[in-house]
Write a protein that holds these residues in place. Sequence first.
Motif, PDB file in Angstrom:
ATOM      1  N   SER A   1      38.243  73.927  27.671  1.00  0.00           N
ATOM      2  CA  SER A   1      37.625  74.053  26.352  1.00  0.00           C
ATOM      3  C   SER A   1      37.543  72.676  25.692  1.00  0.00           C
ATOM      4  N   GLY A   2      36.851  71.771  26.341  1.00  0.00           N
ATOM      5  CA  GLY A   2      36.709  70.423  25.815  1.00  0.00           C
ATOM      6  C   GLY A   2      35.390  70.238  25.084  1.00  0.00           C
ATOM      7  N   ALA A   3      35.082  69.010  24.794  1.00  0.00           N
ATOM      8  CA  ALA A   3      33.837  68.699  24.105  1.00  0.00           C
ATOM      9  C   ALA A   3      33.422  67.281  24.473  1.00  0.00           C
ATOM     10  N   SER A   4      32.227  66.917  24.108  1.00  0.00           N
ATOM     11  CA  SER A   4      31.756  65.548  24.336  1.00  0.00           C
ATOM     12  C   SER A   4      31.474  64.895  22.992  1.00  0.00           C
ATOM     13  N   VAL A   5      31.664  63.581  22.943  1.00  0.00           N
ATOM     14  CA  VAL A   5      31.435  62.833  21.704  1.00  0.00           C
ATOM     15  C   VAL A   5      30.465  61.693  22.014  1.00  0.00           C
ATOM     16  N   PRO A   6      29.193  61.873  21.749  1.00  0.00           N
ATOM     17  CA  PRO A   6      28.237  60.789  22.005  1.00  0.00           C
ATOM     18  C   PRO A   6      28.377  59.674  20.981  1.00  0.00           C
ATOM     19  N   PHE A   7      28.145  58.444  21.414  1.00  0.00           N
ATOM     20  CA  PHE A   7      28.171  57.310  20.491  1.00  0.00           C
ATOM     21  C   PHE A   7      27.260  56.219  21.034  1.00  0.00           C
ATOM     22  N   LEU A   8      26.872  55.317  20.169  1.00  0.00           N
ATOM     23  CA  LEU A   8      25.968  54.225  20.526  1.00  0.00           C
ATOM     24  C   LEU A   8      26.705  52.898  20.405  1.00  0.00           C
ATOM     25  N   LEU A   9      26.450  52.006  21.345  1.00  0.00           N
ATOM     26  CA  LEU A   9      26.987  50.652  21.257  1.00  0.00           C
ATOM     27  C   LEU A   9      25.976  49.765  20.542  1.00  0.00           C
ATOM     28  N   PRO A  10      26.416  48.837  19.706  1.00  0.00           N
ATOM     29  CA  PRO A  10      25.480  47.911  19.060  1.00  0.00           C
ATOM     30  C   PRO A  10      24.697  47.123  20.111  1.00  0.00           C
ATOM     31  N   GLN A  11      23.476  46.768  19.776  1.00  0.00           N
ATOM     32  CA  GLN A  11      22.618  46.061  20.724  1.00  0.00           C
ATOM     33  C   GLN A  11      23.258  44.753  21.189  1.00  0.00           C
ATOM     34  N   GLU A  12      23.898  44.030  20.268  1.00  0.00           N
ATOM     35  CA  GLU A  12      24.508  42.754  20.643  1.00  0.00           C
ATOM     36  C   GLU A  12      25.619  42.966  21.678  1.00  0.00           C
ATOM     37  N   LEU A  13      26.422  44.024  21.490  1.00  0.00           N
ATOM     38  CA  LEU A  13      27.498  44.309  22.436  1.00  0.00           C
ATOM     39  C   LEU A  13      26.932  44.741  23.787  1.00  0.00           C
ATOM     40  N   SER A  14      25.895  45.550  23.768  1.00  0.00           N
ATOM     41  CA  SER A  14      25.261  45.986  25.013  1.00  0.00           C
ATOM     42  C   SER A  14      24.725  44.795  25.803  1.00  0.00           C
ATOM     43  N   GLN A  15      24.074  43.878  25.107  1.00  0.00           N
ATOM     44  CA  GLN A  15      23.534  42.691  25.771  1.00  0.00           C
ATOM     45  C   GLN A  15      24.645  41.807  26.314  1.00  0.00           C
ATOM     46  N   ALA A  16      25.750  41.701  25.553  1.00  0.00           N
ATOM     47  CA  ALA A  16      26.872  40.888  26.006  1.00  0.00           C
ATOM     48  C   ALA A  16      27.517  41.502  27.250  1.00  0.00           C
ATOM     49  N   LEU A  17      27.617  42.813  27.285  1.00  0.00           N
ATOM     50  CA  LEU A  17      28.162  43.497  28.462  1.00  0.00           C
ATOM     51  C   LEU A  17      27.270  43.282  29.670  1.00  0.00           C
TER      52      LEU A  17
END
Length: 248
Positions: free
Chosen positions: A161-177
């Motif tokens: 009985s779990g759930a999911s938690v969607p979230f977005l990474l900032p564009q700057e962090l995504s590019q750095a990754l």
Amino acid sequence: AHAGEPVQRFHATADFTLDVRDLEHLASDTREAEARRLAGAEALRPFDLAKGPLLRASLLRLAEHHHVLLVTMHHIISDGWSMGILVRELGALYRAFSAGLGSPLTALSLQYADYAVWQRNWLQGDALERQRSWWRQHLAGAPRALELPTDFPRPAVQSFSGASVPFLLPQELSQALQTLAQRHGATLFMALLASTQALLARHSGQDDVVIGSPIAGRRFAELEGLIGFFINTLALRSRLDDGPTFVE
């Protein structure tokens, strides 16, 4: 079963009935809410695996030019990749048929049954034992569970009985990754996996972390246009007992 062995049995082509529900009689501000209610109820309706069909569809009419199509399939006959195929081909067929044209889709070179037979023939004998041997070695001594400091104790019986938690990474962090991954010859998935493993190790205090990740399982180009269940979940294990740096 035939002579104690599982065999494929194909059902004859069945007539498909599209259930149509007219919601125009409802107040305009309640139609979408009712459509969402019906969609939720449809998703919860069980399938009969012994009899089928394992696909259902219904059309909700909200207005003359506003309809909602509900398509429900059992996971045993489709996966996430299949959803993309279904939507793409349904759109192509709709455009063609509404213009009075024939199907624009090319014939498939094989069917899911062909894949099932190939996989059954391959995954036996020495090939099967090599696979088993590798995974036994890879998972030898792996922890039974990840002991995270949760708010409540782990239940004696797993409930799912779990759930999911969607979230977005900032564009700057995504590019750095992305840049970090490329600098070290890795993919973005590998960088995110490493960060997740490091985070879980830190919170759990464990130096052995196993994460399950689904893969598409479509190893050949001929499988890319098939609707079916191909995915497999791999256990990705990371040992951190020697205190590696994040880059390592």
